[in-house]
Design an enzyme around this catalytic site. Structure first.
Site, PDB file in Angstrom:
ATOM      1  N   HIS A   1     -12.529 -54.761  -7.942  1.00 25.98           N
ATOM      2  CA  HIS A   1     -13.408 -54.224  -6.912  1.00 25.98           C
ATOM      3  C   HIS A   1     -12.718 -53.028  -6.256  1.00 25.98           C
ATOM      4  O   HIS A   1     -11.496 -52.929  -6.252  1.00 25.98           O
ATOM      5  CB  HIS A   1     -13.716 -55.301  -5.867  1.00 25.98           C
ATOM      6  CG  HIS A   1     -14.784 -54.920  -4.909  1.00 25.98           C
ATOM      7  ND1 HIS A   1     -14.530 -54.176  -3.772  1.00 25.98           N
ATOM      8  CD2 HIS A   1     -16.123 -55.179  -4.900  1.00 25.98           C
ATOM      9  CE1 HIS A   1     -15.650 -53.990  -3.111  1.00 25.98           C
ATOM     10  NE2 HIS A   1     -16.644 -54.575  -3.776  1.00 25.98           N
TER      11      HIS A   1
ATOM     12  N   GLU B   1     -20.010 -49.021  -9.310  1.00 29.89           N
ATOM     13  CA  GLU B   1     -19.990 -48.953  -7.845  1.00 29.89           C
ATOM     14  C   GLU B   1     -19.222 -47.726  -7.362  1.00 29.89           C
ATOM     15  O   GLU B   1     -18.009 -47.804  -7.156  1.00 29.89           O
ATOM     16  CB  GLU B   1     -19.295 -50.189  -7.266  1.00 29.89           C
ATOM     17  CG  GLU B   1     -20.083 -51.458  -7.268  1.00 29.89           C
ATOM     18  CD  GLU B   1     -19.455 -52.475  -6.325  1.00 29.89           C
ATOM     19  OE1 GLU B   1     -20.185 -53.030  -5.505  1.00 29.89           O
ATOM     20  OE2 GLU B   1     -18.239 -52.693  -6.396  1.00 29.89           O
TER      21      GLU B   1
END
Length: 218
Positions: A92, A140
């Site tokens: 992430h 992302e």
């Protein structure tokens, strides 16, 4: 249009900690049962065991590529399984990993029958990590995370080209960053992804269950 996969990252918000976190998992379970849409919850690591048995898939926010042994402070995949965890996020934007470690994490999760979701900040990164054959790659762009501006609207090309960059049909693409409404999910599916990864759009909503319902209604 196919039903989306919704992965809800709890991050370390107080709104998703303790009793509030468990209430959020119940809400996600209820919406999943009402709609038949697959929803996956990603609580904080110390609280994972408390979300076991809710009737919803649970993923970890973090995992380390280790086997049992002397690894103080690391997270063992088998220990996650003992907590009822089915998979993990990897790389992430708030927990970046070198490529070699990403590959090791994907490999060890696969070895133990767990699902891997690798986040990628660019089309180039999508190409790189998809070669490791994770179950999912989530595109992302970091600048849009938590912005309320969905990448599917701000830069649909990066989503469309990320989908095109993945040549293995077994590797599915998710859309992350700024997702908060059903129309964002619809746009992500139309661009070729199989679902979304989001956090604050639901976690910080006044009524998380209503936000989840809105997310899957489009």
């Amino acid at each position: 249009m196919q039903k989306p996969i919704i992965i809800l990252n709890y991050k370390t918000y107080l709104e998703s900690s303790g009793d509030k976190g468990r209430q959020l998992t119940w809400a996600a379970r209820d919406v999943m049962q009402e709609t038949g849409i697959r929803i996956i919850a990603c609580p904080q690591t110390p609280e994972l065991f408390h979300h076991k048995g809710y009737g919803i898939e649970i993923f970890s926010q973090h995992v380390d590529p280790i086997e049992p042994g002397s690894h103080t402070g690391h997270i063992l995949p088998q220990s996650l399984q003992f907590c009822g965890v089915n998979g993990s996020l990897i790389n992430h934007s708030e927990d970046r990993r070198p490529l070699e470690e990403i590959k090791k994490c994907v490999d060890i999760l696969r070895k133990h029958g767990m699902t891997s979701v690798v986040c990628a900040e660019s089309i180039e990164k999508v190409k790189e990590v998809s070669q490791f054959k994770p179950d999912y790659v989530a595109i992302e762009p970091p600048e849009l995370i938590g912005s309320g501006i969905p990448v599917s609207k701000a830069d649909p090309g990066i989503v469309r080209n990320s989908v095109a960059a993945v040549t293995d049909p077994n590797v599915k693409v998710l859309c992350g960053a700024g997702i908060s409404k059903g129309e964002d999910v619809k746009a992500a599916l139309e661009l070729g992804t199989v679902g979304v990864l989001l956090a604050s759009g639901v976690v910080k909503a006044k009524d998380p269950k209503a936000a989840l319902r809105d997310l899957v209604t489009y």
